[in-house]
Design a protein around this motif. Structure first.
Motif, PDB file in Angstrom:
ATOM      1  N   ALA A  17       0.829  -1.212   0.000  1.00  0.00           N
ATOM      2  CA  ALA A  17       0.000   0.000   0.000  1.00  0.00           C
ATOM      3  C   ALA A  17       0.860   1.257   0.000  1.00  0.00           C
ATOM      4  O   ALA A  17       0.547   2.244  -0.688  1.00  0.00           O
ATOM      5  CB  ALA A  17      -0.928  -0.003   1.217  1.00  0.00           C
ATOM      6  N   GLU A  18       1.963   1.233   0.751  1.00  0.00           N
ATOM      7  CA  GLU A  18       2.859   2.390   0.783  1.00  0.00           C
ATOM      8  C   GLU A  18       3.559   2.563  -0.556  1.00  0.00           C
ATOM      9  O   GLU A  18       3.739   3.693  -1.033  1.00  0.00           O
ATOM     10  CB  GLU A  18       3.885   2.233   1.911  1.00  0.00           C
ATOM     11  CG  GLU A  18       4.904   3.351   2.019  1.00  0.00           C
ATOM     12  CD  GLU A  18       4.315   4.690   2.434  1.00  0.00           C
ATOM     13  OE1 GLU A  18       5.081   5.670   2.470  1.00  0.00           O
ATOM     14  OE2 GLU A  18       3.096   4.766   2.719  1.00  0.00           O
ATOM     15  N   MET A  19       3.963   1.464  -1.182  1.00  0.00           N
ATOM     16  CA  MET A  19       4.587   1.549  -2.494  1.00  0.00           C
ATOM     17  C   MET A  19       3.614   2.162  -3.496  1.00  0.00           C
ATOM     18  O   MET A  19       3.982   3.040  -4.291  1.00  0.00           O
ATOM     19  CB  MET A  19       5.029   0.159  -2.958  1.00  0.00           C
ATOM     20  CG  MET A  19       5.756   0.152  -4.296  1.00  0.00           C
ATOM     21  SD  MET A  19       7.329   1.067  -4.212  1.00  0.00           S
ATOM     22  CE  MET A  19       8.083   0.574  -5.770  1.00  0.00           C
ATOM     23  N   ALA A  65       9.734   8.707  -7.638  1.00  0.00           N
ATOM     24  CA  ALA A  65       8.940   8.499  -6.425  1.00  0.00           C
ATOM     25  C   ALA A  65       9.783   7.935  -5.295  1.00  0.00           C
ATOM     26  O   ALA A  65       9.699   8.402  -4.141  1.00  0.00           O
ATOM     27  CB  ALA A  65       7.777   7.557  -6.729  1.00  0.00           C
ATOM     28  N   VAL A  66      10.609   6.941  -5.594  1.00  0.00           N
ATOM     29  CA  VAL A  66      11.450   6.327  -4.561  1.00  0.00           C
ATOM     30  C   VAL A  66      12.476   7.332  -4.052  1.00  0.00           C
ATOM     31  O   VAL A  66      12.715   7.441  -2.840  1.00  0.00           O
ATOM     32  CB  VAL A  66      12.136   5.057  -5.103  1.00  0.00           C
ATOM     33  CG1 VAL A  66      13.110   4.494  -4.074  1.00  0.00           C
ATOM     34  CG2 VAL A  66      11.094   4.004  -5.468  1.00  0.00           C
ATOM     35  N   ARG A  67      13.078   8.096  -4.961  1.00  0.00           N
ATOM     36  CA  ARG A  67      14.067   9.098  -4.563  1.00  0.00           C
ATOM     37  C   ARG A  67      13.456  10.147  -3.637  1.00  0.00           C
ATOM     38  O   ARG A  67      14.035  10.512  -2.607  1.00  0.00           O
ATOM     39  CB  ARG A  67      14.629   9.795  -5.807  1.00  0.00           C
ATOM     40  CG  ARG A  67      15.821  10.707  -5.545  1.00  0.00           C
ATOM     41  CD  ARG A  67      15.943  11.755  -6.628  1.00  0.00           C
ATOM     42  NE  ARG A  67      15.040  12.867  -6.427  1.00  0.00           N
ATOM     43  CZ  ARG A  67      14.381  13.480  -7.407  1.00  0.00           C
ATOM     44  NH1 ARG A  67      14.473  13.075  -8.660  1.00  0.00           N
ATOM     45  NH2 ARG A  67      13.592  14.518  -7.120  1.00  0.00           N
ATOM     46  N   ILE A  68      12.265  10.629  -3.967  1.00  0.00           N
ATOM     47  CA  ILE A  68      11.595  11.632  -3.136  1.00  0.00           C
ATOM     48  C   ILE A  68      11.305  11.069  -1.754  1.00  0.00           C
ATOM     49  O   ILE A  68      11.496  11.748  -0.734  1.00  0.00           O
ATOM     50  CB  ILE A  68      10.301  12.118  -3.814  1.00  0.00           C
ATOM     51  CG1 ILE A  68      10.636  12.982  -5.030  1.00  0.00           C
ATOM     52  CG2 ILE A  68       9.428  12.901  -2.838  1.00  0.00           C
ATOM     53  CD1 ILE A  68       9.426  13.360  -5.870  1.00  0.00           C
ATOM     54  N   ALA A  69      10.842   9.818  -1.703  1.00  0.00           N
ATOM     55  CA  ALA A  69      10.520   9.192  -0.422  1.00  0.00           C
ATOM     56  C   ALA A  69      11.769   8.982   0.422  1.00  0.00           C
ATOM     57  O   ALA A  69      11.782   9.284   1.628  1.00  0.00           O
ATOM     58  CB  ALA A  69       9.807   7.858  -0.651  1.00  0.00           C
ATOM     59  N   VAL A  70      12.824   8.484  -0.189  1.00  0.00           N
ATOM     60  CA  VAL A  70      14.071   8.199   0.544  1.00  0.00           C
ATOM     61  C   VAL A  70      14.655   9.476   1.135  1.00  0.00           C
ATOM     62  O   VAL A  70      15.163   9.484   2.265  1.00  0.00           O
ATOM     63  CB  VAL A  70      15.091   7.502  -0.383  1.00  0.00           C
ATOM     64  CG1 VAL A  70      16.486   7.489   0.250  1.00  0.00           C
ATOM     65  CG2 VAL A  70      14.646   6.077  -0.690  1.00  0.00           C
ATOM     66  N   ASN A  71      14.576  10.578   0.400  1.00  0.00           N
ATOM     67  CA  ASN A  71      15.192  11.830   0.838  1.00  0.00           C
ATOM     68  C   ASN A  71      14.219  12.806   1.492  1.00  0.00           C
ATOM     69  O   ASN A  71      14.613  13.918   1.855  1.00  0.00           O
ATOM     70  CB  ASN A  71      15.868  12.508  -0.364  1.00  0.00           C
ATOM     71  CG  ASN A  71      17.049  11.721  -0.883  1.00  0.00           C
ATOM     72  OD1 ASN A  71      18.110  11.683  -0.263  1.00  0.00           O
ATOM     73  ND2 ASN A  71      16.880  11.068  -2.031  1.00  0.00           N
ATOM     74  N   ASP A  72      12.953  12.395   1.633  1.00  0.00           N
ATOM     75  CA  ASP A  72      11.929  13.246   2.261  1.00  0.00           C
ATOM     76  C   ASP A  72      11.959  14.649   1.658  1.00  0.00           C
ATOM     77  O   ASP A  72      12.084  15.653   2.351  1.00  0.00           O
ATOM     78  CB  ASP A  72      12.155  13.314   3.771  1.00  0.00           C
ATOM     79  CG  ASP A  72      10.968  13.932   4.508  1.00  0.00           C
ATOM     80  OD1 ASP A  72       9.858  13.946   3.946  1.00  0.00           O
ATOM     81  OD2 ASP A  72      11.163  14.412   5.644  1.00  0.00           O
ATOM     82  N   GLU A  73      11.811  14.715   0.348  1.00  0.00           N
ATOM     83  CA  GLU A  73      12.007  15.973  -0.365  1.00  0.00           C
ATOM     84  C   GLU A  73      10.813  16.919  -0.315  1.00  0.00           C
ATOM     85  O   GLU A  73      10.986  18.144  -0.328  1.00  0.00           O
ATOM     86  CB  GLU A  73      12.349  15.683  -1.832  1.00  0.00           C
ATOM     87  CG  GLU A  73      13.678  14.973  -2.024  1.00  0.00           C
ATOM     88  CD  GLU A  73      13.953  14.660  -3.480  1.00  0.00           C
ATOM     89  OE1 GLU A  73      13.537  15.452  -4.347  1.00  0.00           O
ATOM     90  OE2 GLU A  73      14.590  13.630  -3.757  1.00  0.00           O
ATOM     91  N   LEU A  74       9.586  16.396  -0.265  1.00  0.00           N
ATOM     92  CA  LEU A  74       8.421  17.258  -0.440  1.00  0.00           C
ATOM     93  C   LEU A  74       7.779  17.736   0.857  1.00  0.00           C
ATOM     94  O   LEU A  74       7.377  18.900   0.950  1.00  0.00           O
ATOM     95  CB  LEU A  74       7.369  16.542  -1.289  1.00  0.00           C
ATOM     96  CG  LEU A  74       7.759  16.256  -2.743  1.00  0.00           C
ATOM     97  CD1 LEU A  74       6.587  15.639  -3.480  1.00  0.00           C
ATOM     98  CD2 LEU A  74       8.226  17.524  -3.446  1.00  0.00           C
ATOM     99  N   ALA A  75       7.664  16.867   1.843  1.00  0.00           N
ATOM    100  CA  ALA A  75       6.933  17.225   3.062  1.00  0.00           C
ATOM    101  C   ALA A  75       7.456  18.502   3.733  1.00  0.00           C
ATOM    102  O   ALA A  75       6.661  19.353   4.148  1.00  0.00           O
ATOM    103  CB  ALA A  75       6.942  16.052   4.046  1.00  0.00           C
ATOM    104  N   PRO A  76       8.786  18.681   3.859  1.00  0.00           N
ATOM    105  CA  PRO A  76       9.277  19.882   4.545  1.00  0.00           C
ATOM    106  C   PRO A  76       9.450  21.095   3.625  1.00  0.00           C
ATOM    107  O   PRO A  76       9.880  22.157   4.094  1.00  0.00           O
ATOM    108  CB  PRO A  76      10.663  19.452   5.070  1.00  0.00           C
ATOM    109  CG  PRO A  76      10.826  18.009   4.713  1.00  0.00           C
ATOM    110  CD  PRO A  76       9.881  17.732   3.595  1.00  0.00           C
TER     111      PRO A  76
END
Length: 313
Positions: free
Chosen positions: A147-149, A211-222
């Motif tokens: 589901a997370e993927m 998508a994986v890169r953004i998730a690994v580096n937490d790019e969008l939330a902050p």
């Protein structure tokens, strides 16, 4: 074999035009990379200018320091631009005349297969901007749920085949761990029909890798809070420039700049403003500034780049 840190600064001339570097100016490059934009700013500013360059990538810090060490006003800081306020406070930095944030992956990170960002080369799945911090992409993919993927593929990759890719991903990792870039590409190839892949204008795996890169580096939330924080560091008429490469981050930048310009939350039909929120400045350049045709022809990676500019009041 050691690879030279190579950086092609996107929207280089546009950045210099809107940054307006001047002698004695104080600047921030929040995503230093190989130092291409910073070199242009310091060269154009001339005598007495100061630039603080931040990067999560220790290799970028080393390369840019070697490149820009001739400028007395250059200061390289290892960290995340999300923490720019704290990093600059530790340096006793004065208010800024201008700040730049380039949200793209650097040419070096893409071209250096060992970093795991590229779907064109077989390499360990790392994808970390800071190789000394956090989980690698392989470690992250070993632990997330189906589901997370599916969620990150939808939210961060805008992938139409998210459900199918997530399902095949889980099937494949049950057979053997997903450890390399080639493993992840094979997941996408197995999930998306060949006829659909042939019609794709780019590489079919590009959205999954994004998508994986953004998730690994937490790019969008902050990102929103980081931009608002940097805006507070500017002098009056100081400018914040942000370069984006995909619609997700560009939407955040656009909405953040609009909110800084028009923060009022009163009902549209209210006769007067009672919320007391004051505009922090204005958006310049008509909203979005694209690269020119000549730059796109010389550097195809610039095709999706957009520059947005906010000037503090």
């Amino acid at each position: 074999m050691t690879q030279t840190f190579h950086h092609l600064p996107v929207l280089y001339h546009e950045v210099l035009h809107w940054m307006r570097p001047r002698a004695g100016g104080i600047y921030l490059d929040g995503t230093l990379g190989g130092g291409g934009h910073s070199e242009g700013i310091l060269t154009a500013a001339g005598e007495g200018a100061t630039l603080y360059g931040i990067d999560r990538d220790a290799e970028a810090i080393t390369a840019s320091t070697a490149r820009l060490g001739r400028f007395a006003g250059f200061h390289a800081l290892h960290g995340n631009f999300h923490d720019a306020a704290q990093l600059l406070q530790a340096q006793n930095a004065p208010p800024l005349d201008g700040a730049l944030v380039d949200l793209g992956v650097s040419s070096y990170q893409l071209d250096n297969g060992a970093r795991g960002f590229s779907y064109h080369e077989d390499a360990p799945l790392d994808m970390r901007m800071d190789t000394g911090d956090g989980q690698t992409a392989a470690e992250y993919l070993a632990t997330i749920t189906v589901a997370e993927m599916r969620r990150i593929l939808t939210d961060y990759g805008e992938e139409k085949w998210a459900a199918r890719i997530a399902q095949v991903f889980d099937e494949k990792r049950r057979e053997k761990p997903i450890l390399t870039t080639a493993d992840l590409v094979r997941v996408v190839d197995a999930a998306i029909p060949k006829a659909v892949r042939r019609k794709d204008e780019g590489h079919p795996a590009r959205r999954t890798f994004q998508a994986v890169r953004i998730a690994v580096n937490d790019e969008l939330a902050p990102l929103e809070a980081a931009l608002e924080s940097i805006a507070t560091l500017l002098k009056p008429e100081g400018r914040l420039l942000v370069i984006t490469f995909h619609s997700l981050e560009d939407r955040i930048v656009k909405n953040t700049f609009r909110r800084l310009q028009s923060p009022c939350v009163c009902p549209p039909k209210a006769p007067i403003c009672t919320c007391g929120r004051v505009s922090q400045g204005k958006v310049l350049g008509g909203g979005v500034i694209p690269p020119g045709d000549e730059e796109v022809a010389q550097n195809p990676r610039a095709r999706s780049a957009k520059l947005r500019v906010f000037e503090k009041r």
